[in-house]
Design a protein around this motif. Structure first.
Motif, PDB file in Angstrom:
ATOM      1  N   PRO A  74       1.843 -22.788-136.867  1.00 54.36           N
ATOM      2  CA  PRO A  74       2.697 -22.930-138.045  1.00 54.36           C
ATOM      3  C   PRO A  74       4.111 -23.343-137.662  1.00 54.36           C
ATOM      4  CG  PRO A  74       2.355 -20.614-137.526  1.00 54.36           C
ATOM      5  CD  PRO A  74       1.494 -21.392-136.589  1.00 54.36           C
ATOM      6  N   ILE A  75       4.744 -24.094-138.546  1.00 54.63           N
ATOM      7  CA  ILE A  75       6.132 -24.506-138.350  1.00 54.63           C
ATOM      8  C   ILE A  75       6.910 -24.251-139.637  1.00 54.63           C
ATOM      9  CG2 ILE A  75       5.640 -26.280-136.626  1.00 54.63           C
ATOM     10  CD1 ILE A  75       5.990 -28.341-138.962  1.00 54.63           C
ATOM     11  N   ILE A  76       8.204 -24.063-139.489  1.00 47.66           N
ATOM     12  CA  ILE A  76       9.128 -23.969-140.619  1.00 47.66           C
ATOM     13  C   ILE A  76       9.995 -25.221-140.618  1.00 47.66           C
ATOM     14  CG2 ILE A  76      11.200 -22.796-141.487  1.00 47.66           C
ATOM     15  CD1 ILE A  76       8.868 -21.172-142.195  1.00 47.66           C
ATOM     16  N   ALA A  77      10.094 -25.878-141.771  1.00 53.84           N
ATOM     17  CA  ALA A  77      11.022 -26.992-141.952  1.00 53.84           C
ATOM     18  C   ALA A  77      12.019 -26.598-143.030  1.00 53.84           C
ATOM     19  CB  ALA A  77      10.279 -28.265-142.350  1.00 53.84           C
ATOM     20  N   GLU A  78      13.310 -26.749-142.728  1.00 50.53           N
ATOM     21  CA  GLU A  78      14.332 -26.363-143.696  1.00 50.53           C
ATOM     22  C   GLU A  78      15.537 -27.291-143.586  1.00 50.53           C
ATOM     23  OE1 GLU A  78      16.068 -22.547-143.013  1.00 50.53           O
ATOM     24  OE2 GLU A  78      16.091 -22.788-140.851  1.00 50.53           O
ATOM     25  N   LEU A  79      16.311 -27.344-144.662  1.00 53.00           N
ATOM     26  CA  LEU A  79      17.516 -28.159-144.665  1.00 53.00           C
ATOM     27  C   LEU A  79      18.489 -27.653-143.614  1.00 53.00           C
ATOM     28  CD1 LEU A  79      18.202 -28.602-148.493  1.00 53.00           C
ATOM     29  CD2 LEU A  79      17.217 -30.278-146.915  1.00 53.00           C
ATOM     30  N   LYS A  80      19.105 -28.576-142.907  1.00 48.33           N
ATOM     31  CA  LYS A  80      20.061 -28.178-141.873  1.00 48.33           C
ATOM     32  C   LYS A  80      21.321 -27.588-142.486  1.00 48.33           C
ATOM     33  CE  LYS A  80      22.157 -29.803-137.579  1.00 48.33           C
ATOM     34  NZ  LYS A  80      22.280 -30.948-136.639  1.00 48.33           N
ATOM     35  N   GLU A  81      21.727 -28.121-143.643  1.00 49.41           N
ATOM     36  CA  GLU A  81      22.897 -27.596-144.334  1.00 49.41           C
ATOM     37  C   GLU A  81      22.446 -26.575-145.373  1.00 49.41           C
ATOM     38  OE1 GLU A  81      26.689 -29.073-147.069  1.00 49.41           O
ATOM     39  OE2 GLU A  81      25.330 -30.539-146.190  1.00 49.41           O
ATOM     40  N   ARG A  83      21.982 -24.183-148.524  1.00 48.79           N
ATOM     41  CA  ARG A  83      22.359 -24.260-149.928  1.00 48.79           C
ATOM     42  C   ARG A  83      22.075 -22.918-150.583  1.00 48.79           C
ATOM     43  NH1 ARG A  83      20.228 -30.273-151.880  1.00 48.79           N
ATOM     44  NH2 ARG A  83      21.205 -31.446-150.176  1.00 48.79           N
ATOM     45  N   GLU A  84      22.960 -22.530-151.483  1.00 47.58           N
ATOM     46  CA  GLU A  84      22.841 -21.194-152.057  1.00 47.58           C
ATOM     47  C   GLU A  84      21.634 -21.048-152.960  1.00 47.58           C
ATOM     48  OE1 GLU A  84      25.529 -17.946-154.531  1.00 47.58           O
ATOM     49  OE2 GLU A  84      26.163 -20.036-154.437  1.00 47.58           O
ATOM     50  N   VAL A  85      21.386 -22.016-153.819  1.00 48.58           N
ATOM     51  CA  VAL A  85      20.340 -21.880-154.834  1.00 48.58           C
ATOM     52  C   VAL A  85      19.106 -22.698-154.478  1.00 48.58           C
ATOM     53  CG1 VAL A  85      19.761 -22.174-157.266  1.00 48.58           C
ATOM     54  CG2 VAL A  85      22.069 -21.432-156.605  1.00 48.58           C
ATOM     55  N   HIS A  86      19.280 -23.989-154.271  1.00 52.39           N
ATOM     56  CA  HIS A  86      18.134 -24.872-154.060  1.00 52.39           C
ATOM     57  C   HIS A  86      17.964 -25.206-152.575  1.00 52.39           C
ATOM     58  CE1 HIS A  86      17.700 -25.283-158.354  1.00 52.39           C
ATOM     59  NE2 HIS A  86      18.961 -25.656-158.465  1.00 52.39           N
ATOM     60  N   HIS A  87      18.042 -24.188-151.741  1.00 52.45           N
ATOM     61  CA  HIS A  87      17.834 -24.423-150.308  1.00 52.45           C
ATOM     62  C   HIS A  87      16.343 -24.606-150.051  1.00 52.45           C
ATOM     63  CE1 HIS A  87      18.656 -24.374-146.051  1.00 52.45           C
ATOM     64  NE2 HIS A  87      17.706 -23.467-145.877  1.00 52.45           N
ATOM     65  N   PHE A  88      16.004 -25.692-149.353  1.00 51.20           N
ATOM     66  CA  PHE A  88      14.595 -25.994-149.100  1.00 51.20           C
ATOM     67  C   PHE A  88      14.162 -25.391-147.777  1.00 51.20           C
ATOM     68  CE2 PHE A  88      11.346 -28.624-147.093  1.00 51.20           C
ATOM     69  CZ  PHE A  88      10.357 -28.594-148.068  1.00 51.20           C
ATOM     70  N   TRP A 313      24.934 -12.184-149.226  1.00 50.70           N
ATOM     71  CA  TRP A 313      26.286 -12.687-149.423  1.00 50.70           C
ATOM     72  C   TRP A 313      26.352 -14.160-149.057  1.00 50.70           C
ATOM     73  CZ3 TRP A 313      31.184 -10.453-150.681  1.00 50.70           C
ATOM     74  CH2 TRP A 313      31.101  -9.135-151.152  1.00 50.70           C
ATOM     75  N   LEU A 314      27.206 -14.865-149.776  1.00 49.82           N
ATOM     76  CA  LEU A 314      27.485 -16.253-149.470  1.00 49.82           C
ATOM     77  C   LEU A 314      28.825 -16.335-148.746  1.00 49.82           C
ATOM     78  CD1 LEU A 314      26.955 -19.349-149.872  1.00 49.82           C
ATOM     79  CD2 LEU A 314      28.367 -19.164-151.925  1.00 49.82           C
ATOM     80  N   VAL A 315      28.822 -16.895-147.546  1.00 51.84           N
ATOM     81  CA  VAL A 315      30.043 -17.135-146.778  1.00 51.84           C
ATOM     82  C   VAL A 315      30.017 -18.604-146.383  1.00 51.84           C
ATOM     83  CG1 VAL A 315      31.417 -16.513-144.772  1.00 51.84           C
ATOM     84  CG2 VAL A 315      30.073 -14.762-145.938  1.00 51.84           C
ATOM     85  N   SER A 316      30.895 -19.412-146.991  1.00 51.57           N
ATOM     86  CA  SER A 316      30.862 -20.852-146.757  1.00 51.57           C
ATOM     87  C   SER A 316      32.239 -21.447-147.020  1.00 51.57           C
ATOM     88  CB  SER A 316      29.823 -21.517-147.666  1.00 51.57           C
ATOM     89  OG  SER A 316      30.215 -21.410-149.023  1.00 51.57           O
ATOM     90  N   PRO A 317      32.493 -22.652-146.494  1.00 53.85           N
ATOM     91  CA  PRO A 317      33.765 -23.320-146.777  1.00 53.85           C
ATOM     92  C   PRO A 317      33.931 -23.548-148.284  1.00 53.85           C
ATOM     93  CG  PRO A 317      32.636 -24.393-144.956  1.00 53.85           C
ATOM     94  CD  PRO A 317      31.668 -23.422-145.543  1.00 53.85           C
ATOM     95  N   ALA A 318      35.120 -23.301-148.780  1.00 55.16           N
ATOM     96  CA  ALA A 318      35.392 -23.504-150.205  1.00 55.16           C
ATOM     97  C   ALA A 318      35.537 -24.994-150.495  1.00 55.16           C
ATOM     98  CB  ALA A 318      36.667 -22.750-150.595  1.00 55.16           C
ATOM     99  N   ARG A 319      34.988 -25.417-151.625  1.00 56.32           N
ATOM    100  CA  ARG A 319      35.042 -26.826-152.000  1.00 56.32           C
ATOM    101  C   ARG A 319      35.513 -26.979-153.442  1.00 56.32           C
ATOM    102  NH1 ARG A 319      32.698 -30.487-148.560  1.00 56.32           N
ATOM    103  NH2 ARG A 319      31.474 -29.613-146.820  1.00 56.32           N
ATOM    104  N   HIS A 320      36.215 -28.079-153.683  1.00 55.81           N
ATOM    105  CA  HIS A 320      36.609 -28.469-155.028  1.00 55.81           C
ATOM    106  C   HIS A 320      35.365 -28.930-155.782  1.00 55.81           C
ATOM    107  CE1 HIS A 320      38.764 -31.012-158.068  1.00 55.81           C
ATOM    108  NE2 HIS A 320      39.599 -29.987-158.004  1.00 55.81           N
ATOM    109  N   HIS A 321      35.429 -28.963-157.136  1.00 54.56           N
ATOM    110  CA  HIS A 321      34.246 -29.365-157.899  1.00 54.56           C
ATOM    111  C   HIS A 321      33.844 -30.811-157.600  1.00 54.56           C
ATOM    112  CE1 HIS A 321      36.386 -31.967-160.808  1.00 54.56           C
ATOM    113  NE2 HIS A 321      37.379 -31.078-160.735  1.00 54.56           N
TER     114      HIS A 321
END
Length: 393
Positions: A74-81, A83-88, A313-321
């Motif tokens: 078995p392998i796991i594939a996931e997004l490198k970056e 994401r809080e909600v739609h993380h693959f 908890w979410l700990v991430s760089p803050a971004r403008h909209h």
């Protein structure tokens, strides 16, 4: 003098037969074991001596080098970056004809086979993904199952602590399900222990055996030693099959529809002083268990009723909209980014993808995605009927 102290330590260990001068492993230097200089008597004390004589003792051993991914594991594939909600993130079984397929693009399995786990792949859609081996927790979450399972991080690991399972223990499991808790117990009891598990439904047991065998086979592909084959599966209701155990065990885990009936059946099989842990879905059944203990005068003490909660908890760089990074007030980049927002222009770094620096502001808050309620854990301590009193006459 440190050299004299080291020499004294060596001599004491030799007298206790802890070190065999005639045995030296080729892996001593790789493992960082104590090397003895016979002429000077000096030792390298990092970190400790591993050359003790342990006959017929088999241990887990991680390979010295990362082993490449192979067909069938078995392998796991996931997004490198992240994401809080739609993380693959998902799990697949490697073969040479399939592919990782998602809304972010695809990766052919033939491009993964033979590569090292943890490598980054660019999908057909241009998105970066990491492909790696799953942890036991992830395997349990993503494996095929036909029954609901307790949350691995929350309830299963807490149950192991309540049971105080150690290598060499014999543990009884009532309600195999899809072998989620079975795998955690198997790892905890180790090579010299055993897990005896019961399930009354054949389809549950068949799926559990497949999952258990898949994990064992995949472990064998990625490690120098085999996973201990230490689980005995029984297709039976434990209430009517207690004769299959010929001696008492060191603990029991119950995940059953009728925990009160199961508890009365397994208590004679548990060593006094040990623990029975029950995973119960609702509080009504927890109350029924407590009432049953009093009604039938069962030799157990209800020590704990737990509802385990974990907060993500979410700990991430803050971004403008707009997606631009927000920088800390007072930093040089904060003023530059403020000017560019007012002018409605983009900097060269923003067009090519901004580089993270120590001046970026960070956001820390509870994540919007939290683990749901998955049941209660009840800890029951078994005691014997033997009583000792002092004769004062």
């Amino acid at each position: 003098d440190s050299s004299l102290d080291d020499t004294k330590i060596i001599e004491d260990l030799k007298q206790d037969n802890h070190i065999d001068k005639g045995i030296r492993s080729d892996d001593d230097q790789v493992l960082g074991t104590r090397s003895i200089n016979e002429s000077s008597g000096k030792t390298n004390l990092f970190p400790f001596d591993l050359s003790f004589n342990l006959p017929n003792f088999k241990v887990f051993k991680s390979p010295m080098k990362q082993l490449p991914l192979k067909v069938g594991e078995p392998i796991i594939a996931e997004l490198k970056e992240p994401r809080e909600v739609h993380h693959f993130r998902n799990m697949w079984i490697l073969d040479d004809k399939r592919r990782v397929n998602s809304s972010h693009g695809m990766i052919l399995f033939e491009d993964i086979i033979g590569k090292n786990p943890g490598d980054t792949y660019v999908t057909s859609g241009g998105t970066e993904m990491i492909v790696r081996r799953p942890s036991l927790e992830e395997f349990v979450l993503y494996m095929k199952k036909i029954t609901a399972i307790p949350q691995p991080v929350k309830n299963m690991t807490t149950a192991l602590c309540l049971l105080d399972v150690s290598p060499g223990d014999w543990v009884l499991e009532c309600g195999t399900g899809s072998a989620a808790m079975t795998l955690f117990l198997s790892r905890a009891v180790g090579v010299t222990g055993r897990v005896v598990t019961f399930d009354s439904k054949k389809e549950h047991l068949d799926r559990a055996k497949l999952n258990y065998r898949l994990w064992i086979d995949s472990w064998k592909m990625s490690h120098d030693t085999d996973w201990p084959d230490n689980v005995t599966f029984h297709h039976a209701d434990v209430i009517n099959a207690t004769d299959k155990l010929r001696h008492q065990v060191d603990g029991a885990f119950l995940d059953m529809l009728t925990p009160t009936t199961g508890l009365r059946a397994v208590l004679p099989l548990i060593k006094p002083g040990k623990v029975v842990a029950c995973h119960i879905v609702n509080m009504t059944q927890v109350v029924d268990v407590a009432a049953s203990i009093l009604k039938h005068k069962l030799p157990v003490v209800l020590e704990q009723v737990l509802e385990v909660e974990h907060k993500n908890w979410l700990v991430s760089p803050a971004r403008h909209h707009t997606g631009r990074l927000i920088y800390r007030p007072g930093s040089t980049r904060h003023s530059d980014s403020s000017d560019s927002w007012e002018q409605g222009s983009s900097t060269e770094e923003e067009e090519n993808g901004e580089q993270m620096t120590g001046e970026a502001a960070y956001l820390a808050r509870p994540s919007v995605k939290q683990a749901p309620h998955s049941g209660f854990l009840v800890k029951l301590r078994v005691y014997s009927d033997t009583r000792h009193t002092r004769d004062n006459s």
